[in-house]
Write a protein that holds these residues in place. Structure first.
Motif, PDB file in Angstrom:
ATOM      1  N   GLN A 162       0.854  -1.173   0.000  1.00 24.63           N
ATOM      2  CA  GLN A 162       0.000   0.000   0.000  1.00 24.63           C
ATOM      3  C   GLN A 162       0.897   1.232   0.000  1.00 24.63           C
ATOM      4  O   GLN A 162       1.791   1.351   0.830  1.00 24.63           O
ATOM      5  N   ARG A 221      -3.216   6.570  -4.532  1.00 31.19           N
ATOM      6  CA  ARG A 221      -3.081   5.676  -3.379  1.00 31.19           C
ATOM      7  C   ARG A 221      -3.450   4.268  -3.795  1.00 31.19           C
ATOM      8  O   ARG A 221      -4.505   4.033  -4.375  1.00 31.19           O
ATOM      9  N   ARG A 222      -2.569   3.332  -3.497  1.00 27.04           N
ATOM     10  CA  ARG A 222      -2.844   1.913  -3.741  1.00 27.04           C
ATOM     11  C   ARG A 222      -3.336   1.320  -2.435  1.00 27.04           C
ATOM     12  O   ARG A 222      -2.684   1.434  -1.399  1.00 27.04           O
ATOM     13  N   VAL A 223      -4.519   0.697  -2.493  1.00 25.88           N
ATOM     14  CA  VAL A 223      -5.166   0.174  -1.298  1.00 25.88           C
ATOM     15  C   VAL A 223      -5.486  -1.301  -1.511  1.00 25.88           C
ATOM     16  O   VAL A 223      -5.983  -1.693  -2.572  1.00 25.88           O
ATOM     17  N   SER A 224      -5.213  -2.114  -0.500  1.00 27.54           N
ATOM     18  CA  SER A 224      -5.594  -3.530  -0.504  1.00 27.54           C
ATOM     19  C   SER A 224      -6.407  -3.806   0.744  1.00 27.54           C
ATOM     20  O   SER A 224      -5.994  -3.452   1.853  1.00 27.54           O
ATOM     21  N   ASP A 276      -7.793  -5.141  -4.441  1.00 21.48           N
ATOM     22  CA  ASP A 276      -6.644  -4.263  -4.710  1.00 21.48           C
ATOM     23  C   ASP A 276      -7.070  -3.182  -5.682  1.00 21.48           C
ATOM     24  O   ASP A 276      -7.534  -3.468  -6.780  1.00 21.48           O
TER      25      ASP A 276
END
Length: 154
Positions: free
Chosen positions: A53, A141-144, A149
């Motif tokens: 993230q 923003r990379r969110v998992s 994902d």
């Protein structure tokens, strides 16, 4: 011997037409290069390609931006630049939505009830037609969250 006399009327007409054409071509040339969409797309790709993230910011030197799942457009003074994301699709985010809150740091579990709700909201955002919006910077923003994902861009 083979030169046309200077008094020849068609020589002057031809010279006037050539000059007018040169001025017309010069007037249509762009005055400035298009905005750097490739640099912004590279920032989005670096966040999207991350294994963790991550959050990234990219300042924009353009009046307007349009973000789609696979492409970014920037416009300044009538000139438009565009670039394609290598790590798409990304999720374009609009203001005043739960995705906007997640983009700016709210954990997805606080903004959404379930991972399925989060996934559905992201899919709906990707399905919208991109619109021009004024922006000063891109936030990525990379969110998992439990197998969901998503790369949010706004």
């Amino acid at each position: 011997m083979f030169d046309a006399p200077v008094e020849t009327w068609y020589l002057w007409v031809g010279l006037a037409l050539a000059s007018a054409t040169a001025v017309g071509v010069a007037a249509t040339l762009p005055r400035a290069p298009p905005p750097d969409a490739a640099g912004a797309a590279a920032t989005v790709d670096s966040v999207a390609a991350s294994a963790h993230q991550t959050t990234g910011l990219h300042p924009l030197s353009a009046e307007r931006a349009r973000i789609g799942p696979y492409r970014l457009w920037l416009s300044e003074d009538g000139e438009t630049g565009h670039a394609t994301f290598a790590y798409g699709p990304v999720t374009p985010v609009r203001r005043d939505t739960a995705l906007w809150d997640v983009l700016h740091g709210t954990p997805p579990e606080r903004a959404f009830g379930t991972p399925a709700d989060f996934q559905r909201a992201a899919a709906d955002a990707r399905d919208r037609t991109p619109e021009w919006r004024s922006r000063e910077r891109l936030t990525i923003r990379r969110v998992s969250w439990e197998g969901v994902d998503v790369t949010l861009v706004g």
